[in-house]
Design a protein around this motif. Structure first.
Motif, PDB file in Angstrom:
ATOM      1  N   LEU A 178       0.770  -1.078  -0.124  1.00  8.62           N
ATOM      2  CA  LEU A 178       0.171   0.122   0.026  1.00  8.62           C
ATOM      3  C   LEU A 178       0.969   1.190   0.134  1.00  8.62           C
ATOM      4  CD1 LEU A 178      -2.603  -0.822   2.590  1.00  8.62           C
ATOM      5  CD2 LEU A 178      -2.817  -1.369   0.074  1.00  8.62           C
TER       6      LEU A 178
ATOM      7  N   HIS B  14       0.682   4.582   6.236  1.00  7.43           N
ATOM      8  CA  HIS B  14      -0.156   3.975   6.993  1.00  7.43           C
ATOM      9  C   HIS B  14      -0.012   3.268   8.399  1.00  7.43           C
ATOM     10  CE1 HIS B  14       0.486  -0.211   5.068  1.00  7.43           C
ATOM     11  NE2 HIS B  14       1.030   0.861   4.229  1.00  7.43           N
TER      12      HIS B  14
ATOM     13  N   PHE C  49     -14.879  -1.637  -1.366  1.00  2.00           N
ATOM     14  CA  PHE C  49     -13.688  -1.840  -2.094  1.00  2.00           C
ATOM     15  C   PHE C  49     -13.963  -3.213  -2.826  1.00  2.00           C
ATOM     16  CE2 PHE C  49     -11.548   1.337   1.055  1.00  2.00           C
ATOM     17  CZ  PHE C  49     -12.148   2.341   0.230  1.00  2.00           C
TER      18      PHE C  49
ATOM     19  N   PHE D  51      -6.405  -2.264   1.965  1.00  2.00           N
ATOM     20  CA  PHE D  51      -6.300  -1.028   2.186  1.00  2.00           C
ATOM     21  C   PHE D  51      -5.967  -0.727   3.801  1.00  2.00           C
ATOM     22  CE2 PHE D  51     -10.620  -2.462   3.251  1.00  2.00           C
ATOM     23  CZ  PHE D  51     -10.699  -2.298   4.335  1.00  2.00           C
TER      24      PHE D  51
END
Ligand code: NAP
Length: 231
Positions: free
Chosen positions: A157, A161, A216, A221
């Motif tokens: 990703l 994050h 999604f 994610f």
């Protein structure tokens, strides 16, 4: 390090496979190895039979829960959260004593279909229940806020994050941070929420997690915590 991953589902397999690639000595714990190996059909989630996965991962040994407990210096709980206490009981309190238990499980209940609900929340969490049931173990809740692919490869990703840790034992968190670092999690992205009681908040994220999955269509994610003055 000798690592015992409890759980033969897609998450246990993903973690065990990656940990073995990282040169750890890994076993996977199950209730009955012969029965697990005898399954020939995909499971209810469409996951290939364990025996097929085993063929491509001959370095990961399938053992009973108590054998996994004896073997592992680090124990990873990747069992279904509603039965994790039973799985850990089978693993053996004496085998968990003094060891770090990395708990990523969610006590999901599908009584109303998908998305699932938590079997308990708000005033309790699975992380706390495990710590209470096994007071001599050192439970660290983490990884439950991301999908299995992100768990073991956060770089898939973009962006900075985050991942969270909850637990009462500082040295146990240090060990878990090291393992997460081996997966590729930068240390500065790991947010230590505090005691095991904070596992409630990351388990309760599950509702947003599954709603995002519905939007999604996958679990590829994660969330980023933005703070003033850090950009
Ligand atoms: N999917 C994700 O991306 C994701 C993300 C975050 C957290 N999680 C959590 O990760 C955990 C693992 O998920 P999963 O889909 O890989 O596996 P799962 O299907 O939730 O759990 C499979 C494991 O649970 C064991 N089990 C089932 N019933 C049992 C019982 N009565 N007593 C003892 N053990 C029992 C099974 O044992 P046998 O091997 O003997 O069959 C198997 O090893 C779950 O808690 C899930 O909520 C998943």
């Amino acid at each position: 390090m000798k690592i015992a991953v409890l759980g033969t589902g897609m998450v246990g397999r993903a973690l065990a496979g990656r940990l073995a690639e990282l040169d750890h000595d890994v076993v996977i714990g199950t209730r009955d190895p012969q029965h697990t190996l005898s399954r020939t059909e995909p499971d209810s989630k469409g996951i290939e039979p364990y025996a097929e996965w085993q063929q491509t991962h001959p370095d990961v040994r399938l053992v009973t829960f108590p054998e996994a407990g004896v073997y592992g210096e680090l124990i990873v709980n990747a069992t279904a959260g509603t039965v994790s206490l039973a799985a850990l009981e089978a693993t053996g309190a004496q085998n968990l004593a003094g060891k770090v238990v990395l708990d990523l499980a969610l006590p999901l209940v599908y009584s109303d279909g998908a998305p699932p609900e938590l079997g308990f929340a708000h005033t309790d969490s699975l992380g706390e229940r495990i710590q209470r049931a096994f007071p001599d173990a050192q439970v660290v809740k983490t990884l439950n806020t991301v999908g299995k692919d992100v768990m073991i490869d956060p770089a898939r990703l973009p962006g900075e994050h985050n991942l969270f840790l909850s637990g009462d034992h500082a040295e146990a968190k240090d060990l878990v941070r090291r393992v997460l670092g081996e997966f590729g999690w930068p240390q500065e992205r790991l947010i230590d929420l505090g005691s095991i009681k904070t596992a409630r908040s990351v388990e309760m994220y599950m509702q947003l997690f599954f709603n995002l999955f519905a939007v999604f269509g996958d679990f590829d994610f994660n969330i980023t915590v933005m703070r003033a003055g850090t950009h």
